[in-house]
Design a protein around this motif. Sequence first.
Motif, PDB file in Angstrom:
ATOM      1  N   ILE A 128     -44.506 -21.450  -3.648  1.00 38.94           N
ATOM      2  CA  ILE A 128     -42.689 -22.086  -2.606  1.00 38.94           C
ATOM      3  C   ILE A 128     -42.960 -23.016  -1.419  1.00 38.94           C
ATOM      4  O   ILE A 128     -43.906 -22.152  -0.698  1.00 38.94           O
ATOM      5  CB  ILE A 128     -42.583 -20.613  -2.793  1.00 38.94           C
ATOM      6  CG1 ILE A 128     -42.318 -20.104  -4.210  1.00 38.94           C
ATOM      7  CG2 ILE A 128     -41.040 -21.302  -2.165  1.00 38.94           C
ATOM      8  CD1 ILE A 128     -41.068 -21.267  -5.145  1.00 38.94           C
ATOM      9  N   TYR A 129     -42.313 -23.603  -1.187  1.00 34.93           N
ATOM     10  CA  TYR A 129     -42.451 -24.057  -0.109  1.00 34.93           C
ATOM     11  C   TYR A 129     -41.068 -23.859   0.903  1.00 34.93           C
ATOM     12  O   TYR A 129     -39.909 -23.819   0.257  1.00 34.93           O
ATOM     13  CB  TYR A 129     -42.092 -25.690  -0.063  1.00 34.93           C
ATOM     14  CG  TYR A 129     -42.828 -27.055   1.666  1.00 34.93           C
ATOM     15  CD1 TYR A 129     -41.894 -26.266   2.581  1.00 34.93           C
ATOM     16  CD2 TYR A 129     -43.827 -27.124   1.306  1.00 34.93           C
ATOM     17  CE1 TYR A 129     -42.173 -27.054   4.000  1.00 34.93           C
ATOM     18  CE2 TYR A 129     -43.994 -27.755   2.562  1.00 34.93           C
ATOM     19  CZ  TYR A 129     -43.561 -28.118   3.817  1.00 34.93           C
ATOM     20  OH  TYR A 129     -44.219 -28.442   5.451  1.00 34.93           O
ATOM     21  N   VAL A 130     -40.476 -23.333   2.026  1.00 34.29           N
ATOM     22  CA  VAL A 130     -39.373 -22.623   2.620  1.00 34.29           C
ATOM     23  C   VAL A 130     -39.431 -23.744   4.524  1.00 34.29           C
ATOM     24  O   VAL A 130     -40.749 -23.842   5.219  1.00 34.29           O
ATOM     25  CB  VAL A 130     -39.978 -21.452   3.598  1.00 34.29           C
ATOM     26  CG1 VAL A 130     -39.154 -20.299   4.094  1.00 34.29           C
ATOM     27  CG2 VAL A 130     -40.807 -20.380   1.828  1.00 34.29           C
ATOM     28  N   ALA A 179     -33.128 -11.026  -2.244  1.00 34.38           N
ATOM     29  CA  ALA A 179     -32.245 -12.404  -2.747  1.00 34.38           C
ATOM     30  C   ALA A 179     -33.326 -13.122  -2.916  1.00 34.38           C
ATOM     31  O   ALA A 179     -33.236 -14.490  -3.375  1.00 34.38           O
ATOM     32  CB  ALA A 179     -31.290 -13.017  -1.159  1.00 34.38           C
ATOM     33  N   VAL A 180     -34.761 -13.008  -1.346  1.00 33.02           N
ATOM     34  CA  VAL A 180     -35.470 -13.632  -2.510  1.00 33.02           C
ATOM     35  C   VAL A 180     -35.561 -13.835  -3.629  1.00 33.02           C
ATOM     36  O   VAL A 180     -35.988 -15.038  -4.711  1.00 33.02           O
ATOM     37  CB  VAL A 180     -36.591 -13.811  -1.160  1.00 33.02           C
ATOM     38  CG1 VAL A 180     -37.866 -14.284  -1.644  1.00 33.02           C
ATOM     39  CG2 VAL A 180     -36.085 -14.549   0.516  1.00 33.02           C
ATOM     40  N   LYS A 181     -35.803 -12.417  -4.680  1.00 34.55           N
ATOM     41  CA  LYS A 181     -36.461 -11.805  -5.471  1.00 34.55           C
ATOM     42  C   LYS A 181     -35.598 -12.456  -6.804  1.00 34.55           C
ATOM     43  O   LYS A 181     -36.227 -13.247  -7.704  1.00 34.55           O
ATOM     44  CB  LYS A 181     -36.457 -11.360  -5.633  1.00 34.55           C
ATOM     45  CG  LYS A 181     -38.180 -10.583  -4.930  1.00 34.55           C
ATOM     46  CD  LYS A 181     -38.492  -9.144  -5.037  1.00 34.55           C
ATOM     47  CE  LYS A 181     -37.304  -7.845  -4.250  1.00 34.55           C
ATOM     48  NZ  LYS A 181     -38.212  -6.594  -4.423  1.00 34.55           N
ATOM     49  N   GLY A 220     -44.127 -12.486  -7.306  1.00 39.88           N
ATOM     50  CA  GLY A 220     -45.024 -14.121  -7.953  1.00 39.88           C
ATOM     51  C   GLY A 220     -45.508 -14.809  -7.266  1.00 39.88           C
ATOM     52  O   GLY A 220     -46.332 -15.707  -7.788  1.00 39.88           O
ATOM     53  N   ALA A 221     -45.606 -15.672  -6.111  1.00 39.15           N
ATOM     54  CA  ALA A 221     -45.930 -16.343  -5.607  1.00 39.15           C
ATOM     55  C   ALA A 221     -46.982 -16.393  -5.349  1.00 39.15           C
ATOM     56  O   ALA A 221     -47.630 -15.716  -5.365  1.00 39.15           O
ATOM     57  CB  ALA A 221     -45.579 -16.686  -4.595  1.00 39.15           C
ATOM     58  N   THR A 222     -47.875 -17.688  -5.540  1.00 41.63           N
ATOM     59  CA  THR A 222     -49.552 -17.419  -5.054  1.00 41.63           C
ATOM     60  C   THR A 222     -49.306 -18.494  -4.262  1.00 41.63           C
ATOM     61  O   THR A 222     -50.900 -17.929  -3.599  1.00 41.63           O
ATOM     62  CB  THR A 222     -50.294 -18.173  -6.312  1.00 41.63           C
ATOM     63  OG1 THR A 222     -49.561 -19.178  -7.008  1.00 41.63           O
ATOM     64  CG2 THR A 222     -49.886 -16.595  -7.952  1.00 41.63           C
ATOM     65  N   PRO A 234     -49.287 -12.621   6.640  1.00 42.69           N
ATOM     66  CA  PRO A 234     -50.694 -12.644   5.990  1.00 42.69           C
ATOM     67  C   PRO A 234     -50.486 -13.705   4.547  1.00 42.69           C
ATOM     68  O   PRO A 234     -51.592 -14.185   4.387  1.00 42.69           O
ATOM     69  CB  PRO A 234     -52.091 -11.810   6.548  1.00 42.69           C
ATOM     70  CG  PRO A 234     -51.118 -10.803   6.146  1.00 42.69           C
ATOM     71  CD  PRO A 234     -49.409 -11.026   6.792  1.00 42.69           C
ATOM     72  N   GLY A 235     -49.291 -13.274   4.307  1.00 48.67           N
ATOM     73  CA  GLY A 235     -49.214 -13.508   2.892  1.00 48.67           C
ATOM     74  C   GLY A 235     -48.785 -15.566   2.262  1.00 48.67           C
ATOM     75  O   GLY A 235     -48.240 -15.727   1.409  1.00 48.67           O
TER      76      GLY A 235
END
Length: 264
Positions: free
Chosen positions: A3-5, A199-201, A50-52, A73-74
């Motif tokens: 995912i790109y934010v 909301a993200v989920k 579940g974003a890796t 840190p994620g």
Amino acid sequence: MKIYVSVDMEGIAGIALPEQLKRGDYFYQEGRHLLTHEVNAIVEGLLEAGATEIIVKDAHATGYNFVPELLHPGALYCMGASPLAERFPGLDESFDGAMLIGYHGMAGAKRAVRDHTFSSASYQHVELNGKPVGEIALDGHLFGARGVPVLLVTGDDATCREAEAELEGVSVYATKYAVARHAALMKAPQQVRAEIREAVKEAVAGRKRCKPHVIPGPYEMLVRYMSTDIADFKYCDGDRSVRVDGLSVLYRDDDFTRLLVRAL
């Protein structure tokens, strides 16, 4: 899942004043902390969904507004002013979705906090192929051109309405309700951080309904600048760039990125 934010600052919870947005101004450090904590909530939500792999782009002004030592840190963070020709460094077709966080309404939007398109000091109005556009549509296309759909847009209620009108299937979350350009009915930032994580989920879970936002070319972009001296310094050849009036220039191009660089 990748995912790109892209994160702007005007639509972040608790922000309404220009003094919160510019380096050196009185409330800027407060704005940085509000921004960083909301970004952390986004990253937490993405990891829980579940974003890796996550890239978070600081897309406001200097591109160096996050408080580095407070960042989650994620994720990997893109900081510093990247050229418009490479607005989203690291983006490619392998990403599963994008999010536009803390965005704002286009220049001239009614009852919108800090409405503008790219720069409130330089541009009054921008049209693409005869239609008024803001950063939501333009950035949406930059992602869509790589086959990456925008899953979630957050900001004030005007931002949410603009996103729903532009982006098919997108989820939205309102961090505040605009009263005027520098006034809003605010949700408490702590409440927003809890809600925005959910909301993200939800947006990730519903990503299959989202389609990449692609604006077909060839392109004509009309830009009305804030003053005649800005327009005076734009080269106009009478074909691919045409001076329409004292403030406005019409640009034509088959390449969208090249068009943006020339016009903005």
